[in-house]
Design a protein around this motif. Structure first.
Motif, PDB file in Angstrom:
ATOM      1  N   UNK A  47       1.511 -52.671  25.102  1.00 48.53           N
ATOM      2  CA  UNK A  47       1.562 -53.537  23.910  1.00 48.53           C
ATOM      3  C   UNK A  47       0.528 -53.143  22.846  1.00 48.53           C
ATOM      4  N   UNK A  48      -0.732 -53.026  23.245  1.00 44.19           N
ATOM      5  CA  UNK A  48      -1.778 -52.816  22.236  1.00 44.19           C
ATOM      6  C   UNK A  48      -1.614 -51.489  21.475  1.00 44.19           C
ATOM      7  N   UNK A  49      -1.343 -50.375  22.179  1.00 44.25           N
ATOM      8  CA  UNK A  49      -1.119 -49.130  21.412  1.00 44.25           C
ATOM      9  C   UNK A  49       0.071 -49.257  20.471  1.00 44.25           C
ATOM     10  N   UNK A  50       1.105 -49.961  20.922  1.00 48.34           N
ATOM     11  CA  UNK A  50       2.283 -50.148  20.067  1.00 48.34           C
ATOM     12  C   UNK A  50       1.893 -50.995  18.847  1.00 48.34           C
ATOM     13  N   UNK A  51       1.132 -52.045  19.073  1.00 49.08           N
ATOM     14  CA  UNK A  51       0.692 -52.920  17.977  1.00 49.08           C
ATOM     15  C   UNK A  51      -0.173 -52.150  16.981  1.00 49.08           C
ATOM     16  N   UNK A  52      -1.045 -51.324  17.523  1.00 48.60           N
ATOM     17  CA  UNK A  52      -1.964 -50.602  16.624  1.00 48.60           C
ATOM     18  C   UNK A  52      -1.331 -49.332  16.045  1.00 48.60           C
ATOM     19  N   UNK A  53      -0.082 -49.118  16.390  1.00 48.37           N
ATOM     20  CA  UNK A  53       0.642 -47.999  15.779  1.00 48.37           C
ATOM     21  C   UNK A  53       0.410 -46.675  16.477  1.00 48.37           C
ATOM     22  N   UNK A  79       0.152 -64.106  15.778  1.00 49.42           N
ATOM     23  CA  UNK A  79      -0.374 -63.261  14.706  1.00 49.42           C
ATOM     24  C   UNK A  79       0.175 -61.833  14.838  1.00 49.42           C
ATOM     25  N   UNK A  80       0.164 -61.307  16.063  1.00 44.98           N
ATOM     26  CA  UNK A  80       0.657 -59.934  16.285  1.00 44.98           C
ATOM     27  C   UNK A  80       2.141 -59.826  15.942  1.00 44.98           C
ATOM     28  N   UNK A  81       2.894 -60.861  16.264  1.00 42.81           N
ATOM     29  CA  UNK A  81       4.338 -60.827  15.966  1.00 42.81           C
ATOM     30  C   UNK A  81       4.579 -60.731  14.464  1.00 42.81           C
ATOM     31  N   UNK A  87      -8.031 -56.339  12.739  1.00 40.95           N
ATOM     32  CA  UNK A  87      -8.359 -57.725  13.059  1.00 40.95           C
ATOM     33  C   UNK A  87      -9.306 -57.876  14.238  1.00 40.95           C
ATOM     34  N   UNK A  88      -9.475 -56.818  15.034  1.00 35.90           N
ATOM     35  CA  UNK A  88     -10.406 -56.900  16.164  1.00 35.90           C
ATOM     36  C   UNK A  88      -9.864 -57.656  17.366  1.00 35.90           C
ATOM     37  N   UNK A  89      -8.618 -58.139  17.279  1.00 38.96           N
ATOM     38  CA  UNK A  89      -8.081 -58.922  18.399  1.00 38.96           C
ATOM     39  C   UNK A  89      -7.888 -58.081  19.666  1.00 38.96           C
ATOM     40  N   UNK A  90      -7.467 -56.846  19.479  1.00 34.08           N
ATOM     41  CA  UNK A  90      -7.215 -56.005  20.652  1.00 34.08           C
ATOM     42  C   UNK A  90      -8.501 -55.833  21.459  1.00 34.08           C
ATOM     43  N   UNK A  91      -9.580 -55.558  20.767  1.00 35.10           N
ATOM     44  CA  UNK A  91     -10.877 -55.371  21.456  1.00 35.10           C
ATOM     45  C   UNK A  91     -11.278 -56.657  22.187  1.00 35.10           C
TER      46      UNK A  91
END
Ligand SMILES: [Fe+2]
Ligand SMILES: [Fe+2]
Length: 232
Positions: free
Chosen positions: A224-230, A151-153, A162-166
């Motif tokens: 990864x997560x900060x990069x994903x969340x911009x 999904x992240x890709x 989406x709440x996935x990171x949390x």
């Protein structure tokens, strides 16, 4: 230059070799990466001045390696796009940790059986903690590989809520708590006096697994997560 007001994750990004020193002092730079160094030291009742003396000396002494000969290549990881970083995490951490979990599982059962009479209390606790960690990690890896990472890709360039990171961070915290219990239960991975080769190997492999998980969680939570969340 490192200051007491820096976040632990920022220190590791700037000085990857700090990982060794944080491990020595049991400073949690992966799940606790957003904490400031001073707060982490206070929490562990470590004198900030003595810590900074050790830190600066060790960082000046060390070349470019951590104790196991590897160094987190943070600069290279920070340059990766989300899909490449995800592939790197699976190829590097998930693969290695699955292998270590399988090796430890066999050793754990063997050592439990052979040394049950004399080391029952340590081994029964350790067996239970390791079983919990194994279950958590196997389910977590499956969730990442089959659900969240694909999904992240697909969605990394869009805005998302989406709440996935949390969810993943909470699971990392749960694994981090088990790791702390395992570290205490094994007396910081020191096998008992006169322990046999398998007992010592079990502790060495557990220590290797746990150091790898620290780097793994750091790479997800802080890169990864900060990069994903911009850019958080
Ligand atoms: Fe992962
Ligand atoms: Fe994860």
């Amino acid at each position: 230059m490192i200051t007491l007001q820096m976040k632990l994750s920022d220190i590791v990004k700037a000085y990857p070799r700090a990982v060794d020193i944080f491990n020595d002092f049991h400073i949690d730079y992966c799940c606790g990466g957003k904490d400031h160094l001073l707060d982490a030291l206070k929490e562990l009742s470590i004198d900030p001045k003595s810590f900074m003396d050790v830190m600066n000396k060790k960082l000046a002494d060390a070349k470019n390696k951590t104790s196991n000969g590897e160094v987190l290549n943070v600069d290279q990881l920070m340059d990766m796009e989300v899909p490449d970083l995800i592939d790197y995490i699976i190829d590097t951490y998930h693969t290695k940790e699955r292998r270590l979990i399988a090796e430890i599982d066999g050793l754990m059962n063997k050592v439990l059986l052979v040394h049950y009479e004399h080391h029952q209390s340590q081994l029964v606790s350790l067996h239970s903690l390791f079983s919990d960690l194994k279950k958590e990690l196997e389910e977590h890896f499956a969730k990442e590989e089959k659900l969240v990472f694909p999904y992240m890709k697909k969605s990394f360039s869009e805005s998302k809520s989406d709440g996935y990171v949390k969810e993943l961070e909470d699971e990392h915290d749960a694994a981090g708590d088990l790791i702390k219990e395992i570290t205490a239960c094994t007396n910081d991975f020191k096998a008992p006096e006169g322990a046999c080769a398998s007992y010592r190997m079990l502790f060495e492999k557990l220590n290797e697994l746990i150091k790898d998980i620290y780097n793994h969680i750091f790479t997800e939570n802080s890169l990864l997560f900060p990069k994903y969340e911009g850019g958080r």
